[in-house]
Design an enzyme around this catalytic site. Structure first.
Site, PDB file in Angstrom:
ATOM      1  N   SER A 165       5.771  -7.215   2.124  1.00  0.00           N
ATOM      2  CA  SER A 165       6.405  -7.160   3.124  1.00  0.00           C
ATOM      3  C   SER A 165       7.085  -5.843   3.406  1.00  0.00           C
ATOM      4  CB  SER A 165       7.526  -8.078   3.204  1.00  0.00           C
ATOM      5  OG  SER A 165       8.118  -8.255   4.510  1.00  0.00           O
ATOM      6  N   GLU A 166       7.020  -4.952   4.274  1.00  0.00           N
ATOM      7  CA  GLU A 166       7.191  -3.584   4.469  1.00  0.00           C
ATOM      8  C   GLU A 166       8.849  -3.606   4.215  1.00  0.00           C
ATOM      9  OE1 GLU A 166       5.457  -4.885   6.693  1.00  0.00           O
ATOM     10  OE2 GLU A 166       5.699  -4.123   8.632  1.00  0.00           O
ATOM     11  N   ASN A 167       9.726  -4.284   4.707  1.00  0.00           N
ATOM     12  CA  ASN A 167      11.083  -4.052   4.508  1.00  0.00           C
ATOM     13  C   ASN A 167      11.703  -4.123   3.254  1.00  0.00           C
ATOM     14  OD1 ASN A 167      10.207  -6.971   4.549  1.00  0.00           O
ATOM     15  ND2 ASN A 167      12.314  -7.725   5.029  1.00  0.00           N
TER      16      ASN A 167
END
Lengths: 231, 219
Positions: B45-47
């Site tokens: 998840s790129e966060n």
């Protein structure tokens, strides 16, 4: 150790002037500096430039500052969740600069790392590249992007000590560590403020050198944008 | 024609053991539900998370734990948390093996448009430009045509570009197609009940048909 405690959010933001350039940590509503946003509302400073991945929702986060017209410009990667934002944008009351998320993260990191510019593949051949220098490395084209720095960075951590060392929790870390490094003045609000010596130095995410003011926040709402559950 | 679940199921067949994968919002997120249990992958998840788990039970909901679509999630055993800068570092440096995302248009050169429609409210590109510029392998989940019947697999994209020459494979509601640089769209499989002729008519860009085109096998 140096004691960086301030009493509360009001004292922490006391000298943020009109037209300041701010960084606000958080991804969506996760890990946002709720107390500092509340204090800015109360203080009523205007003309703010806010560097933040998102712009909150209508009645929470940066959305609250938009509603009171305290924000002049947003620098973000995604701003989709806010009707008042859309209205102000379409009526040209608000200026918006959209930046690819990884480029935003790296520009902030560069600002805190003393790196004025770097090359990234993100945005090559798109409107993001307009007017920017490109250069080829090992046969691939990259775009030059410059650092971002703030007058004040407002970050939210889980735990902190009085000398400004910070530990984040879960995905509430997101942009907070980089923004902490890129502020001329960095203000950290934490859920739990402890005396020095109480945090394990091995587990510090942001060393206290980057943090100028710290306080224990209160009444964290931690609103959830999309509650999804397994039944 | 495949529905969204059908597209997700077909894309799940592309997932190989040991992959680190980034799933975009929408149909790509559904892919996770159809990856066979014996295949071990890690979802990014790129966060700032490696190891996305299922959505939480009501009593496990944690506001400090969300995915890139801002949905509440859980973490798998062995997960790792990090900043968004480190997250995009692993994306740009090619550590993520597979990126699956949606598109409004793809060109026969592999250009993708998926972030902006002129005249409509622009919400932003989020991490899409970073992901498409760097991923080793990109699979696009999309509808072959618009609601009005216009092809979305084009000679050139008409919408603002997200990234150039990056799409490798497309799974649409009608077909599985590879993008072959300098050649065009290469038809690999047909959706159940869809003919080659229908796919030809629905594809504006150059379509390469080499031999027998089998029907997709979807459980």
């Amino acid at each position: 150790m140096i004691d960086k405690r301030v009493k509360d959010a009001d004292e922490a933001v006391r000298d943020i002037p009109d037209n300041a350039i701010l960084m606000l940590g958080g991804f969506g509503l996760c890990g946002i500096p709720e107390n500092c946003i509340g204090a800015l509302l109360k203080k009523g400073v205007k003309g703010l430039t806010c560097i933040s991945n998102n712009a909150g929702v209508d009645d929470f986060g940066i959305g609250l500052l938009l509603k009171t017209r305290q924000v002049k410009k947003m620098i973000s990667s995604y701003v989709g969740e806010n009707a008042e934002f859309e209205r102000q944008l379409l009526s040209a009351e608000l200026e918006v600069e959209l930046i690819p998320q990884g480029t935003l993260a790296e520009r902030v990191r560069a600002g805190g790392a003393g790196i004025p510019a770097f090359f990234t593949p993100a945005g090559v051949g798109t409107e993001v590249a307009e007017g920017k220098e490109t250069r080829s490395f090992d046969g691939k084209v990259y775009l030059m992007e410059s650092w971002l720095r703030s007058d004040f960075s407002l970050v939210k951590a889980w735990k902190g000590d009085t000398s400004g060392n910070l530990i984040f929790r879960g995905t509430a870390r997101n942009f907070n560590p980089m923004m902490a490094t890129a502020g001329t003045i960095t203000i950290a609000e934490v859920e739990e403020l402890v005396p020095v010596g109480q945090l394990n130095p091995n587990e510090i995410h942001t060393p206290g050198i980057f943090v100028h003011r710290i306080f224990q926040g209160k009444n964290y709402e931690k609103r959830i944008e999309q509650k999804t559950i397994t039944k | 024609m495949l529905d969204k679940i059908g597209i997700a199921k077909r894309i799940a067949q592309e997932v190989k053991d040991g992959m680190y994968i980034n799933l975009g919002i929408g149909i790509p997120t559904l892919v996770a539900n159809y990856i066979p249990a014996k295949i071990n992958v890690v979802l990014q998840s790129e966060n700032g998370l490696l190891g996305i788990g299922p959505f939480p039970k009501e009593n496990e909901v944690d506001p400090d734990l969300i995915n890139a679509g801002k949905q509440t999630i859980t973490m798998m055993p062995g997960s790792a948390l990090f900043s968004s800068a480190e997250s995009f570092g692993m994306i740009r440096s090619g550590k993520v093996d597979l990126t699956i995302l949606g598109a409004m248009e793809v060109s026969e050169e592999g250009d993708i448009a998926n972030w902006k429609v002129p005249g409509k409210m622009v919400k932003g590109m989020g991490g899409a430009m970073d992901l498409v510029a760097s991923a080793k392998h990109i699979i696009v989940a999309m509808q072959h045509c618009s609601k009005e019947g216009a092809s979305k697999l084009l000679k050139k994209c008409t919408l603002p570009i997200t990234g150039l020459r990056c799409v490798k494979r497309i799974v649409s509601d009608m077909a599985v197609i590879d993008v072959v640089p300098g050649v065009g769209f290469k038809l690999l499989e047909r959706a159940p009940g869809i003919s080659i002729e229908q796919i030809k008519n629905a594809t504006e860009g150059k379509l390469l048909i080499e031999s027998e085109v089998p029907e997709m096998k979807i459980a």
